[in-house]
Write a protein that holds these residues in place. Structure first.
Motif, short mmCIF file in Angstrom:
data_model
loop_
_atom_site.label_atom_id
_atom_site.label_comp_id
_atom_site.label_asym_id
_atom_site.label_seq_id
_atom_site.Cartn_x
_atom_site.Cartn_y
_atom_site.Cartn_z
N GLY A 88 49.60 31.93 23.24
CA GLY A 88 50.69 31.98 22.28
C GLY A 88 51.96 32.62 22.81
N ARG A 89 51.91 33.16 24.02
CA ARG A 89 53.09 33.79 24.60
C ARG A 89 53.75 32.83 25.58
NH1 ARG A 89 51.98 39.93 26.13
NH2 ARG A 89 54.22 40.03 25.70
N ARG A 90 55.05 33.04 25.85
CA ARG A 90 55.83 32.11 26.66
C ARG A 90 56.01 32.66 28.08
NH1 ARG A 90 59.35 28.28 24.63
NH2 ARG A 90 59.48 29.38 22.63
N LEU A 91 55.87 31.76 29.07
CA LEU A 91 56.06 32.15 30.46
C LEU A 91 57.54 32.25 30.80
CD1 LEU A 91 53.42 29.97 32.37
CD2 LEU A 91 53.44 32.46 32.21
N THR A 92 57.87 33.21 31.64
CA THR A 92 59.26 33.37 32.08
C THR A 92 59.47 32.85 33.50
OG1 THR A 92 58.84 35.61 32.93
CG2 THR A 92 59.54 35.40 30.63
N THR A 93 58.42 32.38 34.15
CA THR A 93 58.52 31.95 35.54
C THR A 93 57.52 30.84 35.83
OG1 THR A 93 58.49 32.73 37.85
CG2 THR A 93 56.83 33.64 36.37
N THR A 94 57.69 30.15 36.94
CA THR A 94 56.74 29.14 37.39
C THR A 94 55.47 29.83 37.90
OG1 THR A 94 58.51 27.62 38.01
CG2 THR A 94 56.34 27.23 38.99
N VAL A 95 54.31 29.31 37.49
CA VAL A 95 53.04 29.89 37.92
C VAL A 95 52.15 28.76 38.44
CG1 VAL A 95 51.06 31.30 37.29
CG2 VAL A 95 53.26 31.68 36.15
N ALA A 96 51.70 28.89 39.68
CA ALA A 96 50.85 27.86 40.29
C ALA A 96 49.41 28.00 39.81
CB ALA A 96 50.91 27.97 41.81
N ILE A 97 48.66 26.92 39.90
CA ILE A 97 47.27 26.92 39.50
C ILE A 97 46.48 27.98 40.26
CG2 ILE A 97 46.72 25.11 41.18
CD1 ILE A 97 44.59 24.09 39.25
N GLY A 98 45.61 28.69 39.56
CA GLY A 98 44.76 29.69 40.19
C GLY A 98 45.41 31.05 40.39
#
Length: 209
Positions: A88-98
């Protein structure tokens, strides 16, 4: 007539002898489950760590299917949120799998900093307005431009107030004296206009009702 106790004891001993291997295996299994983990060195113990189940973009609101857990050595496990805290929270950056999830990358959807394309910057404000500003207050930032007599108006949202004071002359207008700093969230174009006026011209805030 009661049966003698001795034959029963002899039967029990014979039964135990026949099953002693099975009993020994069960006892060793019980020790392995209950005792050995407590004796294991910290480097051998593992804890679950929340990681991303796929590549995620900035501004994405996390769902349960975006996350999974992996076991990591306790001594190497990074601090991070639980799945329940992250959903339910929003990401502020790109996050790669794993990638292990970091709490610093998460914002509540209502936080103005979490919207995609939002820019955050500090702006001086007249001390008389400080008591009327709180996080979430919507304002219009009126700024000077390179054209004499011309102004721009940019919508913004207050993110936080700073306790630091500075000299506002030349920014808030001649004779403005001391100023306070407010952190605003706005769009990139508006942030560019505000940054220019803060350095080269003047800035004024108007509070929206």
């Amino acid at each position: 007539m009661r049966r003698p106790l001795l034959p029963d004891l002899q039967d029990l001993r014979r039964a135990l002898r026949r099953r002693r291997r099975t009993l020994a295996v069960l006892l060793l299994a019980l020790v392995a489950v209950t005792v050995l983990p407590q004796w294991a060195p910290a480097s051998a113990r593992t804890v679950p760590v929340v990681v991303t189940a796929r590549d995620l973009a900035p501004g994405h609101v996390l769902a349960a299917e975006d996350l999974t857990t992996v076991d990591v050595a306790e001594a190497l496990a990074p601090a991070g949120p639980s799945v329940e805290d992250a959903v339910g929270r929003r990401l502020t950056t790109t996050v790669a799998i794993g990638t292990p999830l970091d709490t610093a990358w998460l914002r509540d959807p209502s936080d103005p900093r979490s919207a995609p394309g939002t820019v955050v910057l500090a702006v001086p404000v007249d001390p008389s307005l400080v008591t009327h500003l709180t996080p979430g207050t919507r304002v219009q930032v009126i700024t000077s431009t390179t054209v004499p007599g011309d102004t721009t108006v940019t919508s913004a949202t207050v993110v936080e107030m700073s306790d630091s004071a500075g000299q506002g002359e030349g920014v808030l207008g001649a004779g403005a004296g001391d100023s306070r700093t407010v952190v605003l969230a706005t769009d990139p174009g508006g942030a560019r206009d505000i940054a220019y006026a803060t350095r080269e011209g003047w800035v004024a805030l108007a509070i929206l009702g």
